[in-house]
Design an enzyme around this catalytic site. Structure first.
Site, PDB file in Angstrom:
ATOM      1  N   ARG A   1       0.397  -1.397   0.320  1.00 15.58           N
ATOM      2  CA  ARG A   1      -0.056  -0.291   0.160  1.00 15.58           C
ATOM      3  C   ARG A   1       1.721   0.954  -0.093  1.00 15.58           C
ATOM      4  NH1 ARG A   1      -1.595   1.714   4.088  1.00 15.58           N
ATOM      5  NH2 ARG A   1      -2.596  -0.063   5.697  1.00 15.58           N
TER       6      ARG A   1
ATOM      7  N   TYR B   1     -16.322  15.671 -15.584  1.00 13.55           N
ATOM      8  CA  TYR B   1     -16.475  14.664 -15.554  1.00 13.55           C
ATOM      9  C   TYR B   1     -17.913  13.865 -14.169  1.00 13.55           C
ATOM     10  CZ  TYR B   1     -16.882   9.043 -15.022  1.00 13.55           C
ATOM     11  OH  TYR B   1     -16.942   8.249 -14.185  1.00 13.55           O
TER      12      TYR B   1
ATOM     13  N   LYS C   1      -7.962   5.443 -19.071  1.00 20.75           N
ATOM     14  CA  LYS C   1      -8.346   5.610 -20.801  1.00 20.75           C
ATOM     15  C   LYS C   1      -6.908   6.200 -21.262  1.00 20.75           C
ATOM     16  CE  LYS C   1     -11.670   7.052 -18.944  1.00 20.75           C
ATOM     17  NZ  LYS C   1     -12.024   7.449 -17.421  1.00 20.75           N
TER      18      LYS C   1
ATOM     19  N   ASP D   1      -7.176  17.651 -14.334  1.00 22.60           N
ATOM     20  CA  ASP D   1      -6.923  16.691 -14.700  1.00 22.60           C
ATOM     21  C   ASP D   1      -7.568  16.427 -16.109  1.00 22.60           C
ATOM     22  OD1 ASP D   1      -8.068  13.900 -15.720  1.00 22.60           O
ATOM     23  OD2 ASP D   1      -9.830  13.731 -14.506  1.00 22.60           O
TER      24      ASP D   1
HETATM   25  N1  LCS Z   1     -11.577  11.423 -15.331  1.00 22.78           N
HETATM   26  C1  LCS Z   1     -11.591  12.226 -15.788  1.00 22.78           C
HETATM   27  C2  LCS Z   1     -12.173  12.636 -17.265  1.00 22.78           C
HETATM   28  C3  LCS Z   1     -12.678  10.569 -16.402  1.00 22.78           C
HETATM   29  O1  LCS Z   1     -13.502  11.081 -17.819  1.00 22.78           O
HETATM   30  C4  LCS Z   1     -13.060  10.270 -15.223  1.00 22.78           C
HETATM   31  C5  LCS Z   1     -13.902   8.240 -16.140  1.00 22.78           C
HETATM   32  C6  LCS Z   1     -12.159  10.322 -14.535  1.00 22.78           C
HETATM   33  C7  LCS Z   1     -11.701  11.265 -14.159  1.00 22.78           C
HETATM   34  C8  LCS Z   1     -12.678   8.939 -14.226  1.00 22.78           C
HETATM   35  O2  LCS Z   1     -11.467   7.297 -13.805  1.00 22.78           O
HETATM   36  P1  LCS Z   1     -11.996   6.259 -13.128  1.00 22.78           P
HETATM   37  O3  LCS Z   1     -12.073   6.007 -12.077  1.00 22.78           O
HETATM   38  O4  LCS Z   1     -12.891   5.693 -14.335  1.00 22.78           O
HETATM   39  O5  LCS Z   1     -10.870   5.530 -14.325  1.00 22.78           O
HETATM   40  N2  LCS Z   1     -14.267   9.113 -17.654  1.00 22.78           N
HETATM   41  C9  LCS Z   1     -15.297   7.908 -18.271  1.00 22.78           C
HETATM   42  C10 LCS Z   1     -16.251   7.934 -19.183  1.00 22.78           C
HETATM   43  O6  LCS Z   1     -16.127   9.493 -19.651  1.00 22.78           O
HETATM   44  N3  LCS Z   1     -16.739   7.211 -19.201  1.00 22.78           N
HETATM   45  O7  LCS Z   1     -16.744   6.170 -18.766  1.00 22.78           O
HETATM   46  C11 LCS Z   1     -16.011   6.667 -17.746  1.00 22.78           C
END
Ligand code: LCS
Length: 396
Positions: A57, A110, A209, A184
């Site tokens: 961790r 998001y 992504k 972000d």
């Molecule tokens: N930041 C952005 C800009 C995102 O688009 C997402 C997830 C996150 C943070 C969160 O990340 P995760 O915890 O999912 O790794 N965006 C998504 C989207 O546009 N479609 O499905 C998930």
């Protein structure tokens, strides 16, 4: 940690780690804990008097190699890997904010980040002000001398708004000297934009992504200078969220990263072709893409982004038409997420942003007629042909 290689080299080699037994690929250290040679050594490691691993961790060699590579790419001193983008975002914000603090955030984020800031943080006594940060007057009116955090996305999900990071950072650091600017950078990746070099203090990522790029891992990062990174690791990761990235996932992201440059180049090229098609398609009302001269932040986008990215949103003439496009695509894949090899299509108002109210969606600059596309690595002509047949079927 900084070296002189160009990015296409860094994504492959990172910081030239020397692996045990000369392994080319990073070994997966599938271990929860690390053996001490003596009680004294264990004590020294816990006291921070001696380097070396303690417990996964707090750090793991596979994950550590990945963190180093991301820090190099973002030009940050420190990087902390998390088990999701939301883990990185909540771990960062909960490390930086306390009850009574003030955060200013953009109004296009998001969906889950938006609810974290507007609904969850207030439960812990943090006061949010949500504004359009691309509106200079609105931003300046929202900022207070005691504001602790400013939060926004390099290319906002899903309206593709681009905020002038350098302008926001210069003003905020003057007026609210203790304020930490968190950006972000998921949609842009460090290959298109480097917020830390423009004045941001922390970059967060959903590595689910583009960074991983193959739709098989959920992960996140927070990158910053060392002093902030220590807080995020020792409070946000270690104590609050415990949202640790596993070594298998770290290995997969290290592998995915090796092709980041070629993937981004191909995706950005194809995206321009799909945008050109959408712009002249009679079924499409409006295209949202930062590389278009009529995009409201085109000048900022040109200055801030090396290429305009692989994300496109477009508005159909009605909610029904938008839904029908999703139901008639054959090649484009109906799924949330983005940045994968496959072109993904989704409907933000009912999916990724379904937690936002109609008013919040309107303030974010889109509607239930909006469709979002994440362009993949297919031949762009096939993507265009698929959209053309879906538009025709949706009209019928
Ligand atoms: N930041 C952005 C800009 C995102 O688009 C997402 C997830 C996150 C943070 C969160 O990340 P995760 O915890 O999912 O790794 N965006 C998504 C989207 O546009 N479609 O499905 C998930």
């Amino acid at each position: 940690m900084k070296h002189d290689y160009r990015e296409a080299t860094t994504v492959v080699h990172g910081n030239h780690p020397k692996n045990a037994h000369g392994a080319l690929a990073t070994p997966i250290y599938q271990t929860s804990t690390f053996v001490f040679e003596s009680a004294e050594q264990g004590g020294r490691r816990f006291a921070g008097q001696e380097g070396g691993y303690i417990y996964s961790r707090l750090g793991n060699p596979t994950t550590g190699q990945l963190e180093e590579k991301i820090a190099l790419l973002e030009e940050g001193e420190d990087c902390i890997a998390f088990s999701s983008g939301m883990g990185a975002i909540s771990g960062t914000l909960l490390s930086l904010l306390s009850a009574g603090d003030h955060i200013v955030s953009d109004n296009t984020l998001y969906g889950c980040t938006f609810s974290l800031i507007t609904e969850t943080l207030p439960r812990f006594g943090v006061e949010p002000t949500v504004v359009d940060l691309s509106d200079d007057a609105a931003f300046k009116a929202a900022l207070r001398p005691d504001t602790k955090v400013i939060y926004f996305e390099t290319i906002a999900n899903p309206s593709m708004k681009v905020i002038d990071i350098a302008a926001v950072a210069a003003y905020a650091h003057r007026v609210a000297p203790g304020c930490v600017i968190v950006v972000d950078n998921t949609f842009a990746t460090p290959l298109l934009a480097k917020p830390l070099t423009l004045g941001a203090d922390v970059v967060v990522h959903s590595a689910t992504k583009y960074l991983n790029g193959h739709g098989d891992v959920v992960a996140g990062f927070a990158v910053s200078r060392k002093e902030i990174g220590d807080r995020i690791r020792m409070v946000g990761l270690k104590d609050i969220t415990g949202a640790v990235l596993g070594p298998q996932e770290a290995f997969l992201i290290l592998r995915g990263l090796k092709t980041l440059q070629v993937r981004m180049d191909a995706v950005c090229r194809s995206t321009l072709q799909v945008v050109a098609y959408l712009q002249q398609a009679p079924e499409v009302e409006k295209v949202f893409f930062p590389g278009l001269a009529d995009h409201p932040n085109y000048e900022t986008a040109k200055k801030e982004l090396k290429q305009f990215g692989g994300m496109i949103s477009f508005e159909m003439k009605s909610f029904e038409a938008a839904k029908q496009v999703l139901n008639h695509v054959r090649l484009c894949t109906l799924a949330v997420s983005l940045g994968d090899c496959e072109t993904l299509i989704q409907h933000p108002a009912s999916m990724t942003h379904s937690m936002c109210s109609r008013e919040e969606i309107e303030a974010a600059g889109f509607s239930d007629r909006l469709v979002r596309l994440s362009i993949g690595l297919e031949d762009p002509e096939d993507i265009i042909a698929d959209l053309r047949q879906a538009f025709a079927a949706a009209q019928a």
